[in-house]
Design an enzyme around this catalytic site. Structure first.
Site, PDB file in Angstrom:
ATOM      1  N   GLU A 274       9.504 -31.043 -63.474  1.00  0.00           N
ATOM      2  CA  GLU A 274       8.184 -31.069 -64.134  1.00  0.00           C
ATOM      3  C   GLU A 274       7.500 -32.412 -63.905  1.00  0.00           C
ATOM      4  O   GLU A 274       6.290 -32.483 -63.695  1.00  0.00           O
ATOM      5  CB  GLU A 274       8.316 -30.769 -65.628  1.00  0.00           C
ATOM      6  CG  GLU A 274       8.813 -29.369 -65.927  1.00  0.00           C
ATOM      7  CD  GLU A 274       8.030 -28.276 -65.213  1.00  0.00           C
ATOM      8  OE1 GLU A 274       6.791 -28.326 -65.205  1.00  0.00           O
ATOM      9  OE2 GLU A 274       8.678 -27.362 -64.649  1.00  0.00           O
ATOM     10  N   TRP A 277       5.912 -32.143 -60.796  1.00  0.00           N
ATOM     11  CA  TRP A 277       4.627 -31.405 -60.822  1.00  0.00           C
ATOM     12  C   TRP A 277       3.488 -32.378 -61.111  1.00  0.00           C
ATOM     13  O   TRP A 277       2.391 -32.253 -60.574  1.00  0.00           O
ATOM     14  CB  TRP A 277       4.648 -30.302 -61.896  1.00  0.00           C
ATOM     15  CG  TRP A 277       5.120 -28.980 -61.392  1.00  0.00           C
ATOM     16  CD1 TRP A 277       6.325 -28.387 -61.660  1.00  0.00           C
ATOM     17  CD2 TRP A 277       4.401 -28.059 -60.541  1.00  0.00           C
ATOM     18  NE1 TRP A 277       6.391 -27.159 -61.022  1.00  0.00           N
ATOM     19  CE2 TRP A 277       5.223 -26.937 -60.338  1.00  0.00           C
ATOM     20  CE3 TRP A 277       3.146 -28.070 -59.935  1.00  0.00           C
ATOM     21  CZ2 TRP A 277       4.847 -25.843 -59.560  1.00  0.00           C
ATOM     22  CZ3 TRP A 277       2.754 -26.983 -59.159  1.00  0.00           C
ATOM     23  CH2 TRP A 277       3.603 -25.889 -58.973  1.00  0.00           C
ATOM     24  N   TRP A 305     -18.054 -15.203 -60.733  1.00  0.00           N
ATOM     25  CA  TRP A 305     -17.643 -15.776 -62.024  1.00  0.00           C
ATOM     26  C   TRP A 305     -18.827 -15.744 -63.008  1.00  0.00           C
ATOM     27  O   TRP A 305     -19.971 -15.945 -62.605  1.00  0.00           O
ATOM     28  CB  TRP A 305     -17.298 -17.263 -61.879  1.00  0.00           C
ATOM     29  CG  TRP A 305     -16.273 -17.688 -60.893  1.00  0.00           C
ATOM     30  CD1 TRP A 305     -16.501 -18.308 -59.703  1.00  0.00           C
ATOM     31  CD2 TRP A 305     -14.858 -17.587 -61.021  1.00  0.00           C
ATOM     32  NE1 TRP A 305     -15.307 -18.589 -59.078  1.00  0.00           N
ATOM     33  CE2 TRP A 305     -14.282 -18.171 -59.867  1.00  0.00           C
ATOM     34  CE3 TRP A 305     -14.006 -17.070 -62.000  1.00  0.00           C
ATOM     35  CZ2 TRP A 305     -12.915 -18.245 -59.664  1.00  0.00           C
ATOM     36  CZ3 TRP A 305     -12.649 -17.152 -61.802  1.00  0.00           C
ATOM     37  CH2 TRP A 305     -12.113 -17.718 -60.641  1.00  0.00           C
ATOM     38  N   ASN A 342       2.578 -25.533 -72.676  1.00  0.00           N
ATOM     39  CA  ASN A 342       2.270 -25.150 -71.289  1.00  0.00           C
ATOM     40  C   ASN A 342       2.122 -23.637 -71.125  1.00  0.00           C
ATOM     41  O   ASN A 342       1.244 -23.161 -70.405  1.00  0.00           O
ATOM     42  CB  ASN A 342       3.351 -25.683 -70.352  1.00  0.00           C
ATOM     43  CG  ASN A 342       3.034 -25.374 -68.905  1.00  0.00           C
ATOM     44  OD1 ASN A 342       1.981 -25.754 -68.403  1.00  0.00           O
ATOM     45  ND2 ASN A 342       3.921 -24.652 -68.231  1.00  0.00           N
ATOM     46  N   TRP A 360     -13.456 -21.231 -63.905  1.00  0.00           N
ATOM     47  CA  TRP A 360     -12.429 -22.139 -64.416  1.00  0.00           C
ATOM     48  C   TRP A 360     -13.010 -23.476 -64.856  1.00  0.00           C
ATOM     49  O   TRP A 360     -12.451 -24.162 -65.715  1.00  0.00           O
ATOM     50  CB  TRP A 360     -11.314 -22.351 -63.380  1.00  0.00           C
ATOM     51  CG  TRP A 360     -11.782 -22.838 -62.029  1.00  0.00           C
ATOM     52  CD1 TRP A 360     -12.070 -22.069 -60.951  1.00  0.00           C
ATOM     53  CD2 TRP A 360     -12.025 -24.194 -61.622  1.00  0.00           C
ATOM     54  NE1 TRP A 360     -12.470 -22.852 -59.897  1.00  0.00           N
ATOM     55  CE2 TRP A 360     -12.448 -24.156 -60.278  1.00  0.00           C
ATOM     56  CE3 TRP A 360     -11.912 -25.421 -62.252  1.00  0.00           C
ATOM     57  CZ2 TRP A 360     -12.775 -25.318 -59.566  1.00  0.00           C
ATOM     58  CZ3 TRP A 360     -12.235 -26.581 -61.545  1.00  0.00           C
ATOM     59  CH2 TRP A 360     -12.668 -26.521 -60.226  1.00  0.00           C
ATOM     60  N   TRP A 383      -5.926 -25.671 -63.812  1.00  0.00           N
ATOM     61  CA  TRP A 383      -7.000 -24.673 -63.862  1.00  0.00           C
ATOM     62  C   TRP A 383      -7.146 -23.931 -62.538  1.00  0.00           C
ATOM     63  O   TRP A 383      -7.316 -22.717 -62.514  1.00  0.00           O
ATOM     64  CB  TRP A 383      -8.329 -25.318 -64.298  1.00  0.00           C
ATOM     65  CG  TRP A 383      -8.360 -25.370 -65.790  1.00  0.00           C
ATOM     66  CD1 TRP A 383      -8.056 -26.426 -66.590  1.00  0.00           C
ATOM     67  CD2 TRP A 383      -8.632 -24.258 -66.677  1.00  0.00           C
ATOM     68  NE1 TRP A 383      -8.124 -26.062 -67.909  1.00  0.00           N
ATOM     69  CE2 TRP A 383      -8.475 -24.747 -67.990  1.00  0.00           C
ATOM     70  CE3 TRP A 383      -8.983 -22.930 -66.491  1.00  0.00           C
ATOM     71  CZ2 TRP A 383      -8.674 -23.925 -69.107  1.00  0.00           C
ATOM     72  CZ3 TRP A 383      -9.170 -22.116 -67.600  1.00  0.00           C
ATOM     73  CH2 TRP A 383      -9.017 -22.616 -68.885  1.00  0.00           C
TER      74      TRP A 383
HETATM   75  C1  LIG Z   1      -4.753 -24.889 -67.320  1.00  0.00           C
HETATM   76  C2  LIG Z   1      -3.807 -26.080 -67.454  1.00  0.00           C
HETATM   77  C3  LIG Z   1      -4.312 -27.340 -67.784  1.00  0.00           C
HETATM   78  C4  LIG Z   1      -3.457 -28.437 -67.925  1.00  0.00           C
HETATM   79  N1  LIG Z   1      -3.979 -29.661 -68.270  1.00  0.00           N
HETATM   80  C5  LIG Z   1      -3.172 -30.735 -68.382  1.00  0.00           C
HETATM   81  C6  LIG Z   1      -3.690 -32.015 -68.730  1.00  0.00           C
HETATM   82  O1  LIG Z   1      -4.902 -32.217 -68.880  1.00  0.00           O
HETATM   83  N2  LIG Z   1      -2.811 -33.051 -68.898  1.00  0.00           N
HETATM   84  C7  LIG Z   1      -1.457 -32.876 -68.694  1.00  0.00           C
HETATM   85  O2  LIG Z   1      -0.703 -33.851 -68.845  1.00  0.00           O
HETATM   86  N3  LIG Z   1      -0.954 -31.698 -68.328  1.00  0.00           N
HETATM   87  C8  LIG Z   1      -1.746 -30.615 -68.180  1.00  0.00           C
HETATM   88  N4  LIG Z   1      -1.207 -29.393 -67.848  1.00  0.00           N
HETATM   89  C9  LIG Z   1       0.229 -29.312 -67.501  1.00  0.00           C
HETATM   90  C10 LIG Z   1       1.203 -29.016 -68.660  1.00  0.00           C
HETATM   91  O3  LIG Z   1       0.756 -27.941 -69.423  1.00  0.00           O
HETATM   92  C11 LIG Z   1       1.425 -30.219 -69.568  1.00  0.00           C
HETATM   93  O4  LIG Z   1       1.734 -31.352 -68.794  1.00  0.00           O
HETATM   94  C12 LIG Z   1       2.594 -29.986 -70.538  1.00  0.00           C
HETATM   95  O5  LIG Z   1       2.329 -28.866 -71.343  1.00  0.00           O
HETATM   96  C13 LIG Z   1       2.782 -31.216 -71.397  1.00  0.00           C
HETATM   97  O6  LIG Z   1       3.763 -31.007 -72.372  1.00  0.00           O
HETATM   98  P1  LIG Z   1       5.079 -31.890 -72.382  1.00  0.00           P
HETATM   99  O7  LIG Z   1       4.739 -33.324 -72.274  1.00  0.00           O
HETATM  100  O8  LIG Z   1       5.880 -31.453 -73.555  1.00  0.00           O
HETATM  101  O9  LIG Z   1       5.737 -31.430 -71.031  1.00  0.00           O
HETATM  102  P2  LIG Z   1       7.262 -31.328 -70.557  1.00  0.00           P
HETATM  103  O10 LIG Z   1       7.558 -29.896 -70.352  1.00  0.00           O
HETATM  104  O11 LIG Z   1       8.157 -32.106 -71.407  1.00  0.00           O
HETATM  105  O12 LIG Z   1       7.202 -31.971 -69.088  1.00  0.00           O
HETATM  106  C14 LIG Z   1       7.385 -33.369 -68.867  1.00  0.00           C
HETATM  107  C15 LIG Z   1       6.178 -33.942 -68.161  1.00  0.00           C
HETATM  108  O13 LIG Z   1       6.029 -33.351 -66.881  1.00  0.00           O
HETATM  109  C16 LIG Z   1       4.651 -33.228 -66.559  1.00  0.00           C
HETATM  110  N5  LIG Z   1       4.313 -31.807 -66.400  1.00  0.00           N
HETATM  111  C17 LIG Z   1       4.913 -30.748 -66.965  1.00  0.00           C
HETATM  112  N6  LIG Z   1       4.339 -29.599 -66.544  1.00  0.00           N
HETATM  113  C18 LIG Z   1       3.355 -29.955 -65.713  1.00  0.00           C
HETATM  114  C19 LIG Z   1       2.393 -29.222 -64.955  1.00  0.00           C
HETATM  115  N7  LIG Z   1       2.346 -27.880 -64.962  1.00  0.00           N
HETATM  116  N8  LIG Z   1       1.510 -29.918 -64.217  1.00  0.00           N
HETATM  117  C20 LIG Z   1       1.532 -31.267 -64.166  1.00  0.00           C
HETATM  118  N9  LIG Z   1       2.414 -32.014 -64.859  1.00  0.00           N
HETATM  119  C21 LIG Z   1       3.315 -31.361 -65.621  1.00  0.00           C
HETATM  120  C22 LIG Z   1       3.875 -33.805 -67.725  1.00  0.00           C
HETATM  121  O14 LIG Z   1       3.566 -35.140 -67.434  1.00  0.00           O
HETATM  122  C23 LIG Z   1       4.864 -33.685 -68.869  1.00  0.00           C
HETATM  123  O15 LIG Z   1       4.629 -34.609 -69.901  1.00  0.00           O
HETATM  124  C24 LIG Z   1      -2.061 -28.271 -67.702  1.00  0.00           C
HETATM  125  C25 LIG Z   1      -1.561 -26.997 -67.377  1.00  0.00           C
HETATM  126  C26 LIG Z   1      -2.418 -25.919 -67.253  1.00  0.00           C
HETATM  127  C27 LIG Z   1      -1.852 -24.562 -66.913  1.00  0.00           C
END
Ligand SMILES: Cc1cc2nc3c(=O)[nH]c(=O)nc-3n(C[C@H](O)[C@H](O)[C@H](O)COP(=O)(O)OP(=O)(O)OC[C@H]3O[C@@H](n4cnc5c(N)ncnc54)[C@H](O)[C@@H]3O)c2cc1C
Length: 473
Positions: A274, A277, A305, A342, A360, A383
Site C-alpha cells: 500500500e 501504491w 458524463w 478505502n 470524476w 478517482w
Molecule cells: C477515489 C479515491 C480517492 C482517494 N484519495 C486519497 C487522498 O486524497 N489521500 C490519500 O492519502 N489517499 C487517498 N486514497 C487512497 C486510500 O483510500 C487512502 O490512502 C487510505 O484509505 C488511507 O487510509 P490508511 O492511512 O488507514 O491506509 P492504510 O491501508 O493503512 O495504508 C497505508 C498507507 O498507504 C497509502 N495507501 C493506501 N492505499 C492507497 C491507495 N489506494 N492509493 C495511494 N496510496 C495508498 C497511504 O499513504 C496510506 O496511509 C484514495 C482512494 C480512492 C479510491
C-alpha cells in the site's frame, strides 16, 4: 564574533524533525537556521478540510521547534518574493526545502530555484516526501510504469535507506525575523462548525504520527491483509492523515513494515504494497501531470458524463442521501471524521462515476474539499482508477454493486449502523453527529425518513453499461 550567514529552511509538507533530510541539511554546517512556512497561492487554493488541518499541523510543528530552541516563521505572499525578502532581512546565504511533485509546486519551485541561484543564493531541494524519486523508477525501455504490478515488482527489491535521526537542535539566529500570527491566516474559516466535530477524530503532529505507527505495527498489521477491506474494523494504519503533511516519513513507515515482516506478521507485506501504491500515485503524477485535471485516456473526453455539480443526484451523493446505505455511510464518515475508509472511497467513487454517470472531477473536487488526508497524487489516481479513465484503471464495465459490496464487506452491518441514523431506534453517537456537522442550509434531520435510492444498483449499472457500449471509442 561575526555570525555565520543563516540558512533558511523552507518548510512545506514536511512538518517533522525526524527523517527530514532538508532539516539535517539546514543545520549541517552549524549555521543559524530560520524555518519558514509560506502561505502562498497553493495554500490559499486548498480545500476547507486540508487547509484547516494544515493550520493545526503548523501550530503543532511550531511547538516542536520551540522545544528545541527554534521557531517557525510564518509569512504570506508569493514564495519567491517572501524568500527574497527574508534573505535580504536575515543575510541568509542558502535556502533548502523538501521536494514536492505536483505540477503547481514543481513550476513554483523551479522558478524559485532558478531565481535564487541567479541572486547568488545557494538553493537546494532534497528528497523526503517519497521512498523513491519518481524519475529513478523506469521500465527496461526507460519509460515510466503505467501499471502497478510491474512497478511493485521493481520497487519491492530496492534498498530503502534507514530513516535519519532528528537534529537535536537548530541553531537560532541572533535576531528572529518577524512572523505573522497563525490565527491571522484563519485557516479554519471554511470549516465552520464542522471543525469541532472533525477535530475529535484527528491525530496531529509528529509524535502522534509515530505513536499511531507504533500501535499499528504492534498489533493491527498482523491481520491487515484481510481486515483492511472491512470498514467496520479498525484494521488500517490511518497514517494517510500524517503522511499528507509530512508528519511522518514514508521511510519510517516502510522500515516499520519491514521489521514487522521479519517478525513474521502476516499483513506486513500488504502494508508495504500500500505504501508502494502511494509511490505509484506520485510516479504517475510526476510523469503525467495531467492526471490531476483531465482524463488520463483522452478518449474519455467524449464520454457523456454529467458535469452539473448541482444535479439533484450529485447533491444527494455529497449529502450521503443516495438511498444506498454503503455509499451514504461512507459519505457521512467523510463529513464527520475528515477521512473515509478505502473500501468506502472505491464504492462512492464507482457509484458517482458509474451509477450516476457523473464526471470524476466532481468527486475529486469534493474529496479535495473535505478530506483531511487530501493528497494530490493519491486522490487523482484513486478517482481515475475508479472511473475507468486512468492508467491501470478498473474497467468501466466493472461496476461495484453497493448492495452486494455491503453484504460482503459489512456483513454484520456495523459500518452502516454506525453512520446512518434515519430509521434506527437508537442511532449511534457518530450517526447523530453527522447532523450536527452539516450546514443548516442542507435542512437535514435524523428524524427524516431514509431516502429511496436516487438510482438503484441495477438501473444505474444498466444505464452505465449502455452508455459505455454506445461510446465512440
Ligand atoms: C477515489 C479515491 C480517492 C482517494 N484519495 C486519497 C487522498 O486524497 N489521500 C490519500 O492519502 N489517499 C487517498 N486514497 C487512497 C486510500 O483510500 C487512502 O490512502 C487510505 O484509505 C488511507 O487510509 P490508511 O492511512 O488507514 O491506509 P492504510 O491501508 O493503512 O495504508 C497505508 C498507507 O498507504 C497509502 N495507501 C493506501 N492505499 C492507497 C491507495 N489506494 N492509493 C495511494 N496510496 C495508498 C497511504 O499513504 C496510506 O496511509 C484514495 C482512494 C480512492 C479510491
Amino acid at each position: 564574533m561575526v555570525e555565520l550567514s543563516p540558512v533558511i529552511w523552507w518548510v512545506r509538507r514536511d512538518l517533522r524533525l525526524s527523517d527530514n533530510p532538508a532539516a539535517l541539511a539546514a543545520c549541517a554546517g552549524g549555521r543559524p537556521v530560520i524555518p519558514v512556512f509560506i502561505h502562498d497561492d497553493g495554500v490559499a487554493r486548498l480545500g476547507a478540510a486540508p487547509k484547516w488541518r494544515l493550520g493545526l499541523g503548523l501550530e503543532c510543528f511550531a511547538s516542536t521547534l520551540a522545544r528545541i530552541g527554534s521557531r517557525l516563521v510564518l509569512r504570506r505572499g508569493d514564495a519567491l518574493e517572501v524568500l527574497r525578502a527574508l534573505v535580504a532581512q536575515s543575510g541568509a546565504g542558502a535556502v533548502v526545502w523538501t521536494r514536492a511533485y505536483d505540477p503547481d509546486s514543481v513550476a513554483r519551485d523551479t522558478r524559485v530555484k532558478t531565481a535564487l541561484k541567479q541572486d547568488g543564493i545557494e538553493a537546494r531541494s532534497l528528497a523526503g516526501h517519497l521512498l523513491f524519486e519518481p524519475w529513478t523508477v523506469a521500465t527496461g525501455q526507460g519509460a515510466f510504469y503505467k501499471v502497478y504490478t510491474p512497478f511493485w515488482k521493481v520497487v519491492r527489491t530496492r534498498e530503502v535507506p534507514e530513516p535519519c535521526a532528528a537534529p537535536r537542535a537548530l541553531p537560532a539566529p541572533a535576531t528572529w525575523p518577524e512572523s505573522d500570527m497563525l490565527d491571522s491566516w484563519q485557516m479554519g474559516t471554511a470549516m465552520r462548525k464542522g471543525a469541532e466535530i472533525v477535530a475529535t477524530h484527528l491525530r496531529v503532529g509528529e509524535e502522534a504520527a509515530q505513536a499511531r505507527l507504533d500501535e499499528f505495527a504492534a498489533s493491527a498489521i498482523a491481520d491487515y491483509a484481510t481486515a483492511r477491506d472491512f470498514p467496520a474494523c479498525n484494521g488500517t494504519s490511518r497514517l494517510s492523515e500524517n503522511l499528507a503533511y509530512g508528519e511522518i516519513s514514508p521511510r519510517t513507515c516502510w522500515h516499520a513494515g519491514l521489521r514487522a515482516m521479519h517478525e513474521g506478521k502476516a499483513g506486513a507485506e500488504t502494508f508495504l504494497k500500500e505504501l508502494a501504491w502511494r509511490e505509484f500515485a506520485y510516479h504517475l503524477l510526476w510523469h503525467s501531470p495531467h492526471i490531476a485535471t483531465s482524463n488520463w485516456r483522452p478518449e474519455w473526453d467524449a464520454f457523456p458524463w454529467n458535469t452539473d455539480e448541482n444535479a439533484p443526484e450529485v447533491i444527494a451523493w455529497r449529502q450521503g442521501r443516495t438511498g444506498m446505505e454503503f455509499v451514504d455511510a461512507a459519505m457521512r464518515e467523510l463529513f464527520v471524521t475528515g477521512t473515509m475508509h478505502n473500501r468506502g472511497r472505491m464504492i462512492v467513487a464507482s457509484y458517482l462515476t458509474k451509477h450516476l454517470m457523473t464526471h470524476w472531477r466532481i468527486g475529486l473536487d469534493w474529496f479535495a474539499d473535505t478530506l483531511i488526508d487530501w493528497d494530490p497524487a493519491a486522490n487523482a489516481m484513486g478517482w481515475q482508477w475508479s472511473a475507468g479513465s486512468g492508467p491501470d484503471a478498473t474497467p468501466y464495465f466493472r461496476v461495484f454493486n453497493p448492495v452486494t459490496q455491503l453484504a460482503r464487506f459489512d456483513p454484520g452491518r456495523r459500518y452502516v449502523d454506525t453512520w446512518i441514523a434515519e430509521g434506527r431506534r437508537r442511532p449511534s453517537r457518530k450517526a447523530l453527529s453527522y447532523f450536527e456537522a452539516v450546514p443548516p442550509s442542507w435542512g437535514l434531520s435524523a428524524q427524516d425518513a431514509y431516502p429511496a435510492p436516487v438510482v438503484t444498483a441495477e438501473a444505474g449499472r444498466k444505464r452505465a453499461l449502455e452508455a459505455y457500449q454506445a461510446r465512440k471509442f
